[in-house]
Write an enzyme that holds these catalytic residues in place. Structure first.
Site, mmCIF file in Angstrom:
data_model
loop_
_atom_site.group_PDB
_atom_site.id
_atom_site.type_symbol
_atom_site.label_atom_id
_atom_site.label_comp_id
_atom_site.label_asym_id
_atom_site.label_seq_id
_atom_site.Cartn_x
_atom_site.Cartn_y
_atom_site.Cartn_z
ATOM 1 N N LYS A 153 9.530 -3.731 -4.570
ATOM 2 C CA LYS A 153 9.742 -4.594 -5.746
ATOM 3 C C LYS A 153 9.857 -3.823 -7.058
ATOM 4 O O LYS A 153 10.178 -4.401 -8.092
ATOM 5 C CB LYS A 153 8.576 -5.594 -5.851
ATOM 6 C CG LYS A 153 8.517 -6.590 -4.725
ATOM 7 C CD LYS A 153 7.282 -7.445 -4.778
ATOM 8 C CE LYS A 153 6.078 -6.737 -4.195
ATOM 9 N NZ LYS A 153 6.147 -6.542 -2.736
ATOM 10 N N ALA A 167 8.635 -12.269 1.491
ATOM 11 C CA ALA A 167 8.891 -11.576 2.762
ATOM 12 C C ALA A 167 10.194 -12.082 3.377
ATOM 13 O O ALA A 167 11.265 -11.895 2.814
ATOM 14 C CB ALA A 167 7.707 -11.726 3.705
ATOM 15 N N LYS A 199 6.931 -10.308 -8.621
ATOM 16 C CA LYS A 199 7.698 -11.308 -7.877
ATOM 17 C C LYS A 199 8.225 -12.422 -8.779
ATOM 18 O O LYS A 199 9.400 -12.799 -8.708
ATOM 19 C CB LYS A 199 6.833 -11.892 -6.757
ATOM 20 C CG LYS A 199 6.528 -10.912 -5.632
ATOM 21 C CD LYS A 199 5.595 -11.522 -4.601
ATOM 22 C CE LYS A 199 5.290 -10.539 -3.476
ATOM 23 N NZ LYS A 199 4.345 -11.094 -2.487
ATOM 24 N N ASP A 222 1.442 -7.420 -8.265
ATOM 25 C CA ASP A 222 2.443 -7.721 -7.242
ATOM 26 C C ASP A 222 3.059 -9.100 -7.483
ATOM 27 O O ASP A 222 4.278 -9.276 -7.395
ATOM 28 C CB ASP A 222 1.788 -7.664 -5.850
ATOM 29 C CG ASP A 222 2.783 -7.856 -4.735
ATOM 30 O OD1 ASP A 222 3.688 -7.024 -4.612
ATOM 31 O OD2 ASP A 222 2.671 -8.852 -4.000
ATOM 32 N N GLY A 243 3.150 -10.097 6.037
ATOM 33 C CA GLY A 243 3.072 -9.632 7.419
ATOM 34 C C GLY A 243 4.224 -8.705 7.747
ATOM 35 O O GLY A 243 5.348 -8.878 7.267
#
Length: 815
Positions: A579, A611, A682, A678, A797
Site C-alpha cells: 500500500k 485483500a 487504505k 494501515d 489472510g
C-alpha cells in the site's frame, strides 16, 4: 531426377556427414540424384577471417589455415578407412597449399580484392564436396564429383555474381546428355566467369546452386536439407512456440526468405518458380519429419498470415526537405547512387507529400550510403532545400507474410495494436502493392518481444503468455505461487492464459529463468539463487524485455514501492498488495498512474484495500460510469476486526494480537495495524481512487493505543507495552458492553474530510455483525443515496490476499 542440397550444419562433421550419406543412399535407390553440398560448418567464416587477418599484416592467418586443414583432415580420418585416406589427404593438402599462396599474397600486399576473396572462399565447398564424394564411394555409392565452376557461368561481379542461365543450361545439358551418372556431386556457392575466374553466388549461395541445377536440368523436385523441420512460423530460436509451416507458395517463401528466414537463401526460389519445380525443406537430423513444401499454390488453413520474419542489423537512411516536393528525378538520383556503390536496399517507404524518402539498408553500408547520398545532393543541401541525410542504426525489420492477407481486413491494425500494447515503437512502415507482406522497422532491442507478441496474436489461438517477476515469497507469496501452480492448466485451457514465473526474489536470494521457473521445486531453486539485489533485479527484468511482463510486489517494503516507475516506464505492468506507493505523496501516486497510461502498462493494486474483495475494482467502475462518491464508511482492517471480535474477558488483548500474527492477519510489525496507519493508507487510496486529492497527514487518526505503545521501536517492546496497558484495553471492552455495542475500527470520509478510529457500533449498524477478519465498505454516491452500495467479505489472510493478486493478473491477461 531430384536435386538434394545439404547445408553447413548437415556436413558440419563426420557424424553429420554419415547422416547425409544415409539419406543419399535411400534416395538413390529410386532416383538419379544431383547432390549439392556447402562447406563444413564454420569454414567459410574461418576463410573470411583468414583473409581479413592477412591484410592486417597479422601472421595468425597461418594458424587459421592450420585450423581449416586440421578440421578437414580429422573429418577424413573419421569417415574414410586408413588405407584409403592417402589420396584424399594429398588432394586436401594441395588445395590448402593453394589457399596459403593466396593468403601469403594478401599478407605481402596488404590487400584483398573481391576477386581474390571469391577464390579464397571457394575452398570451403571444394574441400567438403571432395571429402563427401569419397565418403559416398566408401559405402559403395558410385558418384562423380563435378566442379560447379565448369558449368555455372556468371558475370564478373565478384561476391554476388549474376548467373548467365543460357550458357549454364547449355553446358549442363550437354554434360548430362553424355554422362548418365546415378549421383553427381557438386560444390555449392561457387561458379566462374567465361575466362575461368572463380566467382561466388552470395552468402548462402549453395541453395541457389541447387536451384540453378534443378531449373537447368528440369528436375522433378528440389530438396533443401538443413537442421530444422522446414520453414517456421517465426524463428524458433527466438519464438519457442514457433511451428513448422506445412506448405507455402513460391511468393510466400520468397517474402519470408527476403525478410530474414535463414532456412532459405532468397534468390533460390526464382529459377524453380519459372519451371514450377516443387521445393522441400527437410531436416537432415529428423528425415522422417514432413518438412515444408513450397509450390505454386497457397493453401490456407484459415489463417491469412503464413509466417513472421525479421532482418536484424538494419539502418534507416532518411532524406527529406522541401526541395524534393514536386521535383522529378529525386528518387532516381537516390537509388542510382546507391546502386553505383553496390548498396542493397531492403526496405523503402516514401511520404505521400514527397517531403521524404526512407530506406532500410544493412548497418555495414550505412556510412558509405550517407557519404554517397550527401555528395549526390550536395548542391541542394548547401541551398537548404534538402537536409543532410539522417542515419539511424541498430534497427530491425519485422514482416508479416501471407498470400491471402490481401483478402482480410484489419491485419495491419492487429499488427500495430499488438506492438503498441507491448510498447514496441514503430520507426517506419511499408506494405507492398500485392499486400503479401506488411513490414515495420523497430529497435533491435525489441525484436524478441515483437516476434513473440505477434506470434502469440496470429498463431497461438489467442493464448496470451504472461511473464511474472515476483518480489516477496513469504506467507502471501507462497500461497500465490501455489495458486498459480494449481491453476496453470485451467488458465491455459479455459482463459487462454499461459502464466509463467520468470523471477522470484526475497530479501536474501533471487532467481531468474527465462523459460519459466518450475513451481514444483521453486524453494530449492531459491536456496541456490544469487544474492538479492534490487538494482540487479530491475536490470535483468528490463534486459529480458519480455512481452506481457508483470512485476508483482508481495512485500510491505518502502524501497520496493519506490521502484514501480522503473517498470511502468518500460511497459512492464505492476501488480501489488503493497500500500505504500499508492498512499505516498499525491504527486507520486499521480505520477505512477500517468506512467501507466502513457506506456500502456497496467498498474493494479486491488489488494491494497480489502485483500481479495473487489472494492477498488467496483469503485473504478462507478467512477468510469459517471457516478460520484460523496461518502465512504468502512471497516478496512481484517486484522483489527479479528482482534476486536476475539478480544474478551477470557482472551486478553495481548493474546489476541499474538494470535492474529500467528494466523497471518497482521503485518510482521503488528503496530502498523494497531496504530491505524494501515487503515489510513487504505481509506486514502479509496479517496484518491474516488477522484479526490488528499495527503495522509490530512486524515485524523484517533488512536486507541496509549502513547507509550505508539513510541515503541521493536516488536518485543510493543508486546510488552500491550501487557503493561492491559487495563486500558479492558476498559474499552467494558465500555462497549455497557453501551451494548461492539468495538470496530472505522474509517470515514465525508465532505472532503477523513478520519479513522475505534468506534462503539450499535446493533442496528450493518457493521455490528461483522465477523472474524471480514471487511465492509459503504459507498454513498449520486446513485446510491439512501441505501449505500455495500461490499463485505474476508479482508485479510494469506490465501485471500494471494487470490486478489492473482485476480489482478488475470485482469491483465484478459485485456
Amino acid at each position: 531426377m531430384i536435386v538434394l542440397k545439404f547445408g553447413g550444419t548437415s556436413v558440419a562433421n563426420a557424424q553429420n556427414i554419415s547422416k547425409v550419406i544415409d539419406i543419399v543412399t535411400k534416395k538413390s535407390k529410386q532416383n538419379n540424384l544431383i547432390v549439392v553440398v556447402s562447406a563444413l560448418s564454420g569454414v567459410t567464416d574461418l576463410l573470411h577471417l583468414a583473409g581479413s587477418t592477412a591484410i592486417k599484416k597479422d601472421k595468425t592467418y597461418l594458424d587459421i589455415i592450420l585450423k581449416i586443414e586440421t578440421k578437414h583432415i580429422e573429418t577424413i580420418q573419421k569417415l574414410i578407412l586408413p588405407d584409403e585416406q592417402n589420396t584424399l589427404v594429398n588432394l586436401i593438402n594441395k588445395e590448402i597449399a593453394q589457399l596459403k599462396i593466396l593468403l601469403d599474397g594478401c599478407y605481402l600486399l596488404g590487400e584483398l580484392t573481391p576477386k581474390t576473396l571469391d577464390r579464397i572462399l571457394s575452398f570451403g565447398e571444394l574441400l567438403s564436396s571432395q571429402i563427401i564424394a569419397s565418403a559416398l564411394k566408401k559405402v559403395n555409392i558410385n558418384n562423380s564429383f563435378v566442379d560447379s565452376r565448369n558449368f555455372i557461368k556468371t558475370n564478373a561481379f565478384f561476391g554476388k555474381a549474376i548467373v548467365d542461365f543460357n550458357k549454364t543450361k547449355i553446358l549442363l545439358t550437354d554434360y548430362f546428355s553424355k554422362n548418365n551418372n546415378q549421383i553427381s556431386l557438386f560444390p555449392g556457392f561457387i561458379a566462374s566467369t567465361d575466362d575461368g575466374n572463380t566467382t561466388t553466388l552470395g552468402r548462402g549461395g549453395s541453395d541457389y546452386t541447387a536451384s540453378i541445377l534443378a531449373y537447368c536440368l528440369h528436375a522433378s523436385s528440389l530438396e533443401i536439407w538443413t537442421d530444422v523441420n522446414g520453414m517456421f512460423t517465426a524463428n524458433p530460436k527466438i519464438v519457442k512456440q514457433a511451428k513448422p509451416i506445412v506448405s507455402l507458395s513460391y511468393q510466400e517463401a520468397m517474402e519470408l526468405s527476403h525478410f530474414g528466414a535463414k532456412v532459405l537463401y532468397p534468390p533460390t526460389i526464382q529459377p524453380v518458380l519459372n519451371s514450377n519445380i516443387p521445393v522441400w525443406i527437410k531436416n537432415t537430423f529428423e528425415p522422417n519429419e514432413e518438412g515444408t513444401l513450397i509450390f505454386n499454390e497457397s493453401v490456407s488453413n484459415g489463417n491469412p498470415v503464413k509466417g513472421i520474419s525479421h532482418i536484424e542489423d538494419i539502418s534507416l537512411v532518411t532524406i527529406e526537405g522541401s526541395g524534393m516536393i514536386g521535383i522529378t528525378g529525386s528518387s532516381k538520383r537516390l537509388f542510382e547512387v546507391l546502386s553505383l556503390h553496390n548498396i542493397n536496399v531492403i526496405f523503402i517507404t516514401q511520404a505521400s507529400s514527397e517531403h521524404s524518402i526512407c530506406i532500410g539498408i544493412s548497418n555495414n553500408d550505412a556510412e558509405k550510403a550517407k557519404l554517397a547520398i550527401d555528395n549526390t545532393f550536395e548542391i541542394e543541401i548547401n541551398q537548404n532545400k534538402i537536409n543532410s541525410c539522417i542515419v539511424e542504426k541498430d534497427l530491425c525489420i519485422v514482416a508479416l507474410v501471407g498470400e491471402n492477407m490481401k483478402n482480410h481486413q484489419g491485419l495491419s491494425g492487429k499488427m500495430f495494436g499488438t506492438l503498441g500494447k507491448n510498447n514496441v515503437n514503430i520507426r517506419a512502415i511499408a506494405q507492398g502493392a500485392s499486400e503479401r507482406n506488411i513490414s515495420v522497422v523497430i529497435d533491435k532491442n525489441d525484436v524478441k518481444k515483437a516476434l513473440n507478441s505477434l506470434h502469440e496474436r496470429f498463431f497461438e489461438d489467442n493464448t496470451k503468455q504472461l511473464n511474472l517477476f515476483v518480489m516477496g515469497v513469504g506467507n502471501v507469496g507462497e500461497k500465490f505461487i501455489d495458486q498459480i501452480h494449481q491453476q496453470k492448466k485451467y488458465l491455459r485451457d479455459n482463459l487462454k492464459i499461459n502464466m509463467r514465473v520468470i523471477a522470484l526474489s526475497n530479501s536474501q536470494k533471487m532467481i531468474f529463468n527465462e523459460d519459466g521457473i518450475p513451481l514444483n521445486n521453486w524453494k530449492s531453486k531459491m536456496n541456490n539463487g544469487e544474492k538479492a539485489n534490487i538494482k540487479n533485479f530491475i536490470h535483468q527484468v528490463q534486459k529480458l524485455n519480455l512481452r506481457n511482463s508483470i512485476f508483482v510486489d508481495i512485500t510491505a517494503n518502502a524501497e520496493i514501492a519506490s521502484i514501480y516507475d522503473k517498470f511502468l516506464e518500460k511497459n512492464i505492468a505492476v501488480v501489488t498488495c503493497n500500500k505504500i506507493a499508492c498512499s505516498s505523496k499525491f504527486e507520486n501516486y499521480k505520477h505512477l498512474k500517468n506512467l501507466s497510461r502513457k506506456y500502456n502498462a497496467p498498474f493494479l493494486f486491488e489488494t491494497n484495500v480489502g485483500a481479495g474483495l473487489p472494492i477498488i475494482d467496483t469503485l473504478k467502475h462507478l467512477i468510469a460510469s459517471g457516478d460520484k462518491i460523496h461518502k465512504i464508511k468502512a471497516v478496512l482492517s481484517g486484522s483489527l476486526n479479528f482482534i476486536f471480535n476475539n478480544f474478551s474477558e477470557s482472551f486478553s488483548f495481548y493474546d489476541v494480537v499474538k494470535e492474529a500474527g500467528i494466523q497471518g492477519y497482521t503485518e510482521p510489525n503488528p503496530k502498523i495495524d494497531l496504530s491505524g496507519i494501515d487503515v489510513a493508507r487504505k481509506i486514502l487510496i479509496l479517496i484518491r481512487e474516488s477522484g479526490y486529492e488528499m495527503e495522509i497527514e490530512a486524515i485524523q487518526n484517533n488512536s486507541f493505543l496509549p502513547e507509550e505503545c505508539l513510541n515503541t521501536t521493536n516488536n518485543d517492546d510493543f508486546f510488552n507495552s500491550l501487557t503493561k496497558y492491559a487495563s486500558h484495553f479492558d476498559s474499552l471492552l467494558k465500555e462497549a458492553k455497557t453501551k451494548n455495542s461492539k468495538l470496530k475500527y472505522v474509517a470515514s470520509f465525508e465532505n472532503g474530510k477523513a478520519s479513522i478510529g475505534l468506534e462503539f457500533i450499535p446493533k442496528e449498524s450493518p457493521f455490528y455483525n461483522l465477523e472474524g477478519k471480514d471487511n465492509i465498505v459503504q459507498f454513498y454516491t449520486d446513485r446510491y443515496v439512501d441505501q449505500p452500495l455495500l461490499i463485505k467479505g474476508a479482508g485479510a489472510g494469506a490465501a485471500v490476499t494471494a487470490s486478489g493478486i492473482f485476480a489482478d493478473i488475470i485482469r491483465i491477461g484478459n485485456v
